[in-house]
Scaffold this motif. Structure first.
Motif, PDB file in Angstrom:
ATOM      1  N   PRO A   1     -10.533 -14.003  21.542  1.00 41.98           N
ATOM      2  CA  PRO A   1     -11.455 -14.507  20.520  1.00 41.98           C
ATOM      3  C   PRO A   1     -11.214 -15.982  20.236  1.00 41.98           C
ATOM      4  N   ALA A   2     -12.241 -16.652  19.718  1.00 40.88           N
ATOM      5  CA  ALA A   2     -12.147 -18.057  19.311  1.00 40.88           C
ATOM      6  C   ALA A   2     -12.244 -18.098  17.791  1.00 40.88           C
ATOM      7  N   LEU A   3     -11.131 -18.387  17.115  1.00 35.36           N
ATOM      8  CA  LEU A   3     -11.061 -18.281  15.665  1.00 35.36           C
ATOM      9  C   LEU A   3     -10.961 -19.655  15.024  1.00 35.36           C
ATOM     10  N   ALA A   4     -11.924 -19.993  14.169  1.00 32.19           N
ATOM     11  CA  ALA A   4     -11.868 -21.227  13.379  1.00 32.19           C
ATOM     12  C   ALA A   4     -11.196 -20.909  12.051  1.00 32.19           C
ATOM     13  N   VAL A   5     -10.210 -21.719  11.677  1.00 28.10           N
ATOM     14  CA  VAL A   5      -9.426 -21.473  10.471  1.00 28.10           C
ATOM     15  C   VAL A   5      -9.617 -22.651   9.523  1.00 28.10           C
ATOM     16  N   THR A   6     -10.057 -22.363   8.302  1.00 26.89           N
ATOM     17  CA  THR A   6     -10.345 -23.430   7.347  1.00 26.89           C
ATOM     18  C   THR A   6      -9.706 -23.125   6.001  1.00 26.89           C
ATOM     19  N   PHE A   7     -10.026 -23.925   4.980  1.00 37.14           N
ATOM     20  CA  PHE A   7      -9.344 -23.864   3.692  1.00 37.14           C
ATOM     21  C   PHE A   7     -10.355 -23.767   2.546  1.00 37.14           C
ATOM     22  N   ASP A   8     -10.001 -23.016   1.517  1.00 39.03           N
ATOM     23  CA  ASP A   8     -10.795 -22.960   0.299  1.00 39.03           C
ATOM     24  C   ASP A   8      -9.856 -22.729  -0.888  1.00 39.03           C
ATOM     25  N   PRO A   9      -9.699 -23.752  -1.764  1.00 37.76           N
ATOM     26  CA  PRO A   9     -10.336 -25.063  -1.701  1.00 37.76           C
ATOM     27  C   PRO A   9      -9.622 -25.993  -0.719  1.00 37.76           C
TER      28      PRO A   9
ATOM     29  N   PRO B   1     -13.213 -35.618  -2.510  1.00 37.01           N
ATOM     30  CA  PRO B   1     -14.628 -35.981  -2.337  1.00 37.01           C
ATOM     31  C   PRO B   1     -15.530 -34.782  -2.564  1.00 37.01           C
ATOM     32  N   ALA B   2     -16.763 -35.033  -2.936  1.00 41.55           N
ATOM     33  CA  ALA B   2     -17.734 -33.954  -3.044  1.00 41.55           C
ATOM     34  C   ALA B   2     -17.946 -33.360  -1.656  1.00 41.55           C
ATOM     35  N   PRO B   3     -17.963 -32.039  -1.526  1.00 41.98           N
ATOM     36  CA  PRO B   3     -18.128 -31.437  -0.197  1.00 41.98           C
ATOM     37  C   PRO B   3     -19.519 -31.684   0.367  1.00 41.98           C
ATOM     38  N   LEU B   4     -19.611 -31.572   1.680  1.00 42.42           N
ATOM     39  CA  LEU B   4     -20.886 -31.740   2.369  1.00 42.42           C
ATOM     40  C   LEU B   4     -21.571 -30.404   2.646  1.00 42.42           C
ATOM     41  N   VAL B   5     -20.879 -29.323   2.376  1.00 44.28           N
ATOM     42  CA  VAL B   5     -21.443 -27.996   2.628  1.00 44.28           C
ATOM     43  C   VAL B   5     -20.725 -27.002   1.725  1.00 44.28           C
ATOM     44  N   TRP B   6     -21.432 -25.984   1.260  1.00 45.42           N
ATOM     45  CA  TRP B   6     -20.784 -24.952   0.448  1.00 45.42           C
ATOM     46  C   TRP B   6     -20.104 -23.941   1.380  1.00 45.42           C
ATOM     47  N   PRO B   7     -19.094 -23.196   0.879  1.00 43.64           N
ATOM     48  CA  PRO B   7     -18.258 -22.379   1.773  1.00 43.64           C
ATOM     49  C   PRO B   7     -19.022 -21.397   2.652  1.00 43.64           C
ATOM     50  N   GLU B   8     -19.948 -20.629   2.066  1.00 50.18           N
ATOM     51  CA  GLU B   8     -20.634 -19.612   2.868  1.00 50.18           C
ATOM     52  C   GLU B   8     -21.415 -20.231   4.022  1.00 50.18           C
ATOM     53  N   ARG B   9     -22.024 -21.369   3.765  1.00 51.42           N
ATOM     54  CA  ARG B   9     -22.774 -22.031   4.837  1.00 51.42           C
ATOM     55  C   ARG B   9     -21.822 -22.621   5.869  1.00 51.42           C
ATOM     56  N   GLU B  10     -20.674 -23.107   5.435  1.00 50.61           N
ATOM     57  CA  GLU B  10     -19.690 -23.611   6.392  1.00 50.61           C
ATOM     58  C   GLU B  10     -19.304 -22.523   7.386  1.00 50.61           C
ATOM     59  N   TYR B  11     -19.056 -21.312   6.885  1.00 52.93           N
ATOM     60  CA  TYR B  11     -18.658 -20.227   7.776  1.00 52.93           C
ATOM     61  C   TYR B  11     -19.806 -19.873   8.723  1.00 52.93           C
ATOM     62  N   GLU B  12     -21.012 -19.878   8.196  1.00 54.79           N
ATOM     63  CA  GLU B  12     -22.189 -19.597   9.012  1.00 54.79           C
ATOM     64  C   GLU B  12     -22.348 -20.636  10.120  1.00 54.79           C
ATOM     65  N   LEU B  13     -22.143 -21.899   9.785  1.00 60.12           N
ATOM     66  CA  LEU B  13     -22.290 -22.971  10.766  1.00 60.12           C
ATOM     67  C   LEU B  13     -21.188 -22.928  11.814  1.00 60.12           C
TER      68      LEU B  13
END
Length: 311
Positions: free
Chosen positions: A48-56, A68-80
């Motif tokens: 599998p190819a797993l992208a790992v990110t942070f919140d917040p 900085p103000a984010p450029l995308v909200w979390p749910e959309r980030e995961y979708e993208l």
């Protein structure tokens, strides 16, 4: 989506992946290039190819005044990220448990222990661990010692300059949403809940949806051609003329986001609307009177309809 809240719990089904770790703010073209490299390596290894990110974002806890103000909200980030080619997304729920890990502890307890990673792909500016002491040179050496595949992806350039979230923010701060769109690879999108405003738009035959609680960066003041999207049904969209900023013609100085959805009929109050900002039409300015304002609004609506009608 996998949530990671400590260094112990992790689903066995997600172990053994190729991973990339980062903030991915905006999921821009550079991130897309990185995810593509990850997916290529993962597919070749049958993993599998797993992208790992942070919140917040870690900066929100370490230096909240610098966040900085984010450029995308979390749910959309995961979708993208999924749309870019990641077969899965894991999210660190950022806290002291994570931020206090040294680089070596992060490598041993998270990358080896939790993920049991088959390999990693990172950008050249990746740092990790307490005080960002770990870098790609260190990570590459440790991966080699443990027999993990490791690759540093080529930086994504546009006109000879690095594509970055900060560069996109600068474009948006100048109202250049067309430049933002080029660097992102898609139109910049914001969302908000529709609330009651002064009602002037409806009174002059141009009703507007006033967006409250916008949770991403709001571009510079001005009037924009936009596309309004129903988040409950992405197939439903309308061309829109969006005003960001105050309303100086009526003596209002409060900064607002309001959009006239062209040809829309219905009630939006209390609903969430997403706006793709396509092109800045003009700056905000005061008008001599109502007739002057209405004449300009008609021009703005015509321009917005034309621009939004072209993919």
């Amino acid at each position: 989506m996998i949530t990671i809240e400590n260094v112990r719990d992790f689903p066995a089904s997600a172990r053994g992946a190729y991973i990339t770790i980062g903030n991915f703010d905006g999921v821009h073209r550079g991130h897309g290039q990185l995810i593509a490299a990850l997916r290529s390596k993962a597919d070749a290894a049958g993993a599998p190819a797993l992208a790992v990110t942070f919140d917040p974002h870690p900066v929100a806890l370490l230096r909240p005044d610098k966040t900085p103000a984010p450029l995308v909200w979390p749910e959309r980030e995961y979708e993208l990220l999924r749309a870019a080619g990641a077969s899965g997304v894991a999210v660190f729920r950022t806290g002291p448990w994570l931020l206090e890990l040294t680089a070596r502890a992060f490598f041993e307890q998270v990358i080896l222990g939790q993920f049991a990673a088959r390999g990693l792909v990172e950008g050249p500016n990746f740092f990790f661990g307490l005080d960002r002491r770990g870098d790609v040179e260190t990570l590459g050496r440790w991966c080699a010692e443990e027999g993990l595949a490791f690759e540093v992806a080529e930086p994504a350039l546009d006109e000879g300059r690095l594509i970055s979230s900060s560069r996109i923010r600068q474009a948006l701060a100048e109202g250049d949403v067309a430049e933002g769109r080029r660097l992102l690879g898609r139109p910049y999108r914001i969302r908000g809940r529709v609330v009651h405003g002064a009602g002037r738009g409806a009174g002059i035959g141009v009703p507007t949806a006033n967006l409250d609680a916008v949770d991403t960066m709001i571009p510079a003041d001005g009037v924009y051609a936009a596309r309004a999207i129903d988040p409950g049904d992405a197939s439903r969209s309308w061309p829109a003329a969006c005003n960001i900023g105050p309303n100086p013609t009526f003596g209002e100085q409060v900064r607002k986001v309001e959009a006239h959805l062209i040809d829309f009929q219905g009630d939006l109050y209390g609903r969430t609307v997403e706006l793709e900002l396509l092109e800045r039409l003009r700056p905000t300015r005061a008008f001599a009177g109502l007739d002057d304002l209405l004449g300009q609004i008609r021009l703005d609506v015509d321009s917005a309809r034309r621009i939004a009608s072209n993919p």
